[in-house]
Scaffold this active site. Structure first.
Site, PDB file in Angstrom:
ATOM      1  N   HIS A 137      -3.225  -9.288   4.520  1.00 51.83           N
ATOM      2  CA  HIS A 137      -2.759  -9.136   5.900  1.00 51.83           C
ATOM      3  C   HIS A 137      -3.979  -9.290   6.800  1.00 51.83           C
ATOM      4  O   HIS A 137      -4.927  -8.517   6.705  1.00 51.83           O
ATOM      5  CB  HIS A 137      -2.105  -7.768   6.106  1.00 51.83           C
ATOM      6  CG  HIS A 137      -1.579  -7.583   7.486  1.00 51.83           C
ATOM      7  ND1 HIS A 137      -0.287  -7.885   7.846  1.00 51.83           N
ATOM      8  CD2 HIS A 137      -2.193  -7.170   8.623  1.00 51.83           C
ATOM      9  CE1 HIS A 137      -0.112  -7.637   9.132  1.00 51.83           C
ATOM     10  NE2 HIS A 137      -1.262  -7.205   9.631  1.00 51.83           N
ATOM     11  N   CYS A 138      -3.946 -10.305   7.631  1.00 47.50           N
ATOM     12  CA  CYS A 138      -5.109 -10.581   8.455  1.00 47.50           C
ATOM     13  C   CYS A 138      -4.947  -9.926   9.821  1.00 47.50           C
ATOM     14  O   CYS A 138      -4.014 -10.246  10.565  1.00 47.50           O
ATOM     15  CB  CYS A 138      -5.268 -12.086   8.631  1.00 47.50           C
ATOM     16  SG  CYS A 138      -6.737 -12.528   9.582  1.00 47.50           S
ATOM     17  N   PRO A 139      -5.823  -9.004  10.184  1.00 49.64           N
ATOM     18  CA  PRO A 139      -5.689  -8.374  11.496  1.00 49.64           C
ATOM     19  C   PRO A 139      -6.043  -9.309  12.642  1.00 49.64           C
ATOM     20  O   PRO A 139      -5.568  -9.115  13.765  1.00 49.64           O
ATOM     21  CB  PRO A 139      -6.669  -7.194  11.419  1.00 49.64           C
ATOM     22  CG  PRO A 139      -7.658  -7.583  10.368  1.00 49.64           C
ATOM     23  CD  PRO A 139      -6.946  -8.489   9.417  1.00 49.64           C
TER      24      PRO A 139
END
Lengths: 697, 174
Positions: free
Chosen positions: A133-135
């Site tokens: 999950h890429c912020p």
């Protein structure tokens, strides 16, 4: 409104992506406005154009990575969830290119996560080929948008290099005007790009390596393939090609398409029934009468809708007519051959006669036991014919499962009665049949009976499980399950039969994996009678349940040990050392076990205890928190005592030796279970499984 | 006075459709969902979309093995065709990249085209083969390509069941 955690998370989640967007757009705009004209004049017009194109790609890929569905799997429907059985195992094993891969049950989404799929806690979705999950884009990176994320990283690295380089050139060219507007802006641009240069380029290189190796970030970080083979790699070039050039996968969660409804209206066609033996007498009124008299014996529980078999169930003559029974055996054999083509046909066709022959033989030499034997045979036949019904009990409520021998109430009651006869017979005097006959029966029958059961899918085993465990008013109790081993329909008469020495008969109780959803207990293989239960009718099972209760009261210890087997890795506790000397487990059973555990994927029986252990980690644990489960599982196999909701299971825990869940994919291969050998050494069980499970795959 | 509708589709227009079992015709031609079979994915070749061709035992009495296996094999072929990495997928990728992926707004990808073909195929199979046998196949895309859901319907017949079954006009996918 007081901000709760959820509310706080939401705006907070947008900060990194907003920062990234602002920095990217802002810096690049400043670059083009202040440095672009100078570049056009001093160096070349190609520089700004290339920088522009690069920036264009950065933006496009950034947008796609941010807004594209990463491959979210929709929640499973309730019907599918019922099939999977909420009390099923936590893991299901599957073989991918020869490597055992573990599919974990997702408690949120209610399905077994496909390989490489993982559940994102931030997005609360299962994502296919989950990377991370890429912020910075506030999105999961998965199957559908990994390419865009990867290209975003590459293009951003290039863009940062270009911006930094051009800015540096400008600064070096305007050293004297450093504090003019242009100079200041350029300094800001350089510092921002210089700041992000290392992280971005480092990440880009990291993903370049991942792509080359065919791994996801999740797999790399959790160390899934460290010691072993990655079954998903296609070679370096193949992996690059797959990432960059594969077609765009479709969205699963999309607006419903309007479709023309298809009408389903009876009457329904049925497949043609293969030749029936003329000796079968389904319409014999006498038989009907006799069988209907036995209806009252059928357990009275709610009966769900029945599925009609195309072939009527075999109605065996009430009279002890050996010849008629024998001819009926032949006809049944033919019918079974037709009805069960999915079985390894070489098995079935060649061994059915062998299977049925002992029954016929039994009928001859012991006329006084004919009633028992014939009823046994009836059960055998019924098992085969009722297989579809039993298998179909996927989503049926467990309480009602037991009652529902659907299209064959007569035979169900008959079997119940026959079971009671057998049980009574067992109690009185075991070795009534000639030992060699029984042995032949024992050796042949269980395998063959297992075949139908084995080939049933996992859901059928689950239904057996619930069937076995459920009693009136007792929902899915598993306590009495192990005692089924006592009432073995096919080996009732001689406790010294075949491979079941009397003292060993207790051990199968411990592992009644046959009924347990996917508890892949290899010990069961040792107990053919145990395995036979799978194909028993529900009525029989119901009466078996009652017997079990009785026995349980007499022998609580056995109940305990057997029960614990349900929740723990069967290999451990289930088998006392004496069981090691048991006869070889039939491979069919082994594959059945594996099939049970892997939902009938039809893979070879490389199931090993590792797979069985993982799959049977904690039945109950599927409904409790997965992290807790994995922790418990990893902590040594007291897996049952996970959730307070399953106290009844927990009480068995103290009696069970700790088990360790199986391990990584690589180690799964080492844990192949051979039919002759028995349990794995507990120490061999991989503790690596623990960190792996803990890492939240 | 209007006569009772004769087809299941028309019966859906009755005001108390769900209670229409009181209608004699309903009693005769009622079919209700009794079970669902789920054909799982076959992961032996990796994460490519492929379904198991193993014949579920619940369908043993409902449909011939060959028909079922043909359906699944055809679906597998369709999916293999959709996921094939070849000339068309290269072209699509390059074009998409060149147009900043705006091409996706205008053009249908190859996968989507094959999915439409699959949808038509399933519809056709349902109409010709499965519905006459009291079965319905749900498009796997609606289940996240994890399973092929086959709904099994039972003929309530003239049992006059008081459970109020309604006749079925089910879409192959919703």
């Amino acid at each position: 409104m007081p901000p709760c955690a959820g509310d706080r998370l939401k705006p907070g989640a947008f900060i990194p992506v907003a920062t990234a967007a602002v920095l990217l757009l802002g810096s690049s705009t400043l670059f083009f406005v202040f440095i672009g004209p100078w570049l056009v004049e001093s160096v070349s017009v190609a520089f700004p154009i290339c920088a522009g194109v690069t920036f264009f790609f950065v933006l496009a890929n950034f947008t796609m990575a941010t807004f594209m569905d990463p491959g979210v799997l929709p929640r499973a429907s309730e019907d599918e969830d019922k099939e999977n059985d909420f009390r099923g195992p936590l893991y299901r094993n599957v073989e991918v290119r020869g490597v055992q891969v573990r599919m974990k049950w997702c408690a949120s989404c209610h399905f077994y996560r496909p390989p490489r799929c993982s559940h994102c806690s931030i997005c609360d979705n299962c994502v296919e080929e989950f990377d991370h999950h890429c912020p910075w884009v506030n999105n999961c990176i998965g199957k559908r948008n990994y390419r865009y994320f990867f290209l975003f990283l590459l293009s951003l690295s290039l863009h940062i290099v270009a911006v930094f380089g051009c800015g540096l050139l400008y600064i070096l060219d305007h050293l004297q005007d450093l504090w003019a507007l242009h100079g200041t802006v350029t300094l800001v641009i350089i510092s921002v790009s210089g700041l992000f240069f290392l992280p971005v380029v480092g990440l880009a290189c990291f993903h370049l390596v991942l792509v080359a190796r065919g791994r996801t970030t999740n797999e790399q970080v959790t160390g899934k393939f460290q010691g072993g083979v990655n079954p998903f790699t296609k070679g370096c070039c193949g992996n690059m090609e797959f990432v960059l050039c594969s077609p765009l996968s479709p969205r699963y969660i999309s607006k419903p398409r309007k479709r023309k409804p298809v009408q389903v209206q009876p009457p329904f066609l049925r497949p043609e029934v293969v030749k029936q033996s003329p000796s079968k007498i389904p319409d014999n009124p006498i038989q009907h009468e006799v069988l209907s008299n036995k209806l009252h014996l059928k357990e009275k529980t709610e009966v769900p809708e029945s599925i009609q078999l195309s072939t009527p169930p075999p109605l065996l003559p009430p009279k002890h007519n050996c010849n008629l029974l024998k001819s009926h055996l032949d006809s049944m054999e033919e019918r079974l051959r037709y009805n069960r083509p999915s079985f390894s046909s070489d098995h079935t066709s060649s061994e059915l006669p062998k299977t049925l022959e002992p029954i016929s033989r039994m009928l001859g030499p012991s006329p006084q036991n004919e009633d028992v034997a014939s009823t046994q045979a009836r059960v055998c036949f019924h098992d085969y014919s009722s297989e579809p019904n039993l298998d179909r009990q996927n989503e049926v409520d467990p309480v009602s499962e037991r009652s529902s021998v659907l299209q064959d109430p007569h035979l169900t009651s008959l079997n119940s009665r026959s079971h009671s006869l057998r049980h009574a017979h067992q109690q009185r005097n075991r070795p009534l049949l000639p030992a060699h006959h029984a042995e032949g029966l024992a050796s042949n029958l269980p395998q063959k009976v297992l075949l139908p059961g084995g080939l049933s899918n996992r859901s059928s085993s689950l239904s057996y499980d619930s069937l076995v465990s459920s009693r009136p008013g007792e929902h899915r109790s598993v306590t009495s399950r192990p005692h089924l081993g006592h009432q073995i329909p096919y080996l009732p008469l001689d406790s010294t039969l075949g491979r079941l020495p009397a003292q060993q008969r207790h051990s199968p109780r411990t592992c009644s994996p046959v009924f347990m959803s996917a508890s892949r207990h290899s010990p069961q293989l040792q107990d053919p009678s145990q395995a036979l239960y799978d194909s028993l009718s529900r009525g029989v099972m119901a009466s078996i349940q009652e017997r079990k209760e009785l026995v349980e009261r007499e022998d609580p210890q056995a109940a305990c040990t057997s029960d614990s087997g349900l929740y723990d890795i069967p290999s451990r506790r289930s088998l006392p050392p004496a069981s090691l000397s048991r006869g070889p487990t039939p491979p069919a059973y082994g594959s059945r076990e594996f099939l049970l555990s892997s939902a009938a994927y039809g893979y070879s029986s490389r199931w090993g205890l590792g797979s069985s252990s993982t799959s049977s980690l904690t039945r109950a644990s599927r409904t409790s928190g997965s992290s807790l489960q994995s922790h418990m599982a990893g902590s040594g196999g007291q897996g049952r005592s996970l959730s307070p909701a399953y106290r009844s299971l927990d009480r068995q825990a103290p009696h069970c030796p700790p088990t360790v869940p199986s391990s990584t994919y690589a180690h799964q291969n080492l844990l192949t279970y051979s039919s002759g050998t028995d349990r794995r050494d507990p120490s061999a069980a991989d503790t690596q499984g623990s960190p792996e499970t803990l890492s939240g795959i | 006075m209007r006569s009772a509708p004769r087809t299941a589709a028309r019966r859906t227009t009755l005001p108390f459709y769900h209670q229409s079992f009181h209608n004699l015709q309903e009693l005769r031609h009622n079919a209700s969902l009794s079970n669902k079979v789920f054909v799982q994915r076959d992961y032996t070749e990796g994460t490519v979309c492929k379904f198991q061709t193993k014949f579920p035992s619940e369908l043993d009495s409902r449909i011939e093995r060959t028909l079922f296996e043909d359906t699944v094999k055809t679906l597998n072929n369709y999916y293999a065709e959709a996921e094939k990495i070849g000339g068309q997928s290269y072209l699509e990728g390059c074009l998409a990249c060149a147009t900043a992926y705006l091409i996706f707004l205008c053009m249908e990808t190859r996968y989507e085209k094959v999915l439409k073909k699959i949808s038509h195929y399933i519809q056709e199979q349902n109409e010709k083969i499965y519905a006459p046998r009291g079965l319905l196949i749900t498009d796997p895309i609606e289940r996240g390509m994890r399973v092929i859901e086959i709904s099994i319907y039972e003929d309530r017949g003239s049992s006059g069941s008081s459970s109020g079954s309604s006749s079925t006009t089910c879409s192959s996918g919703r």
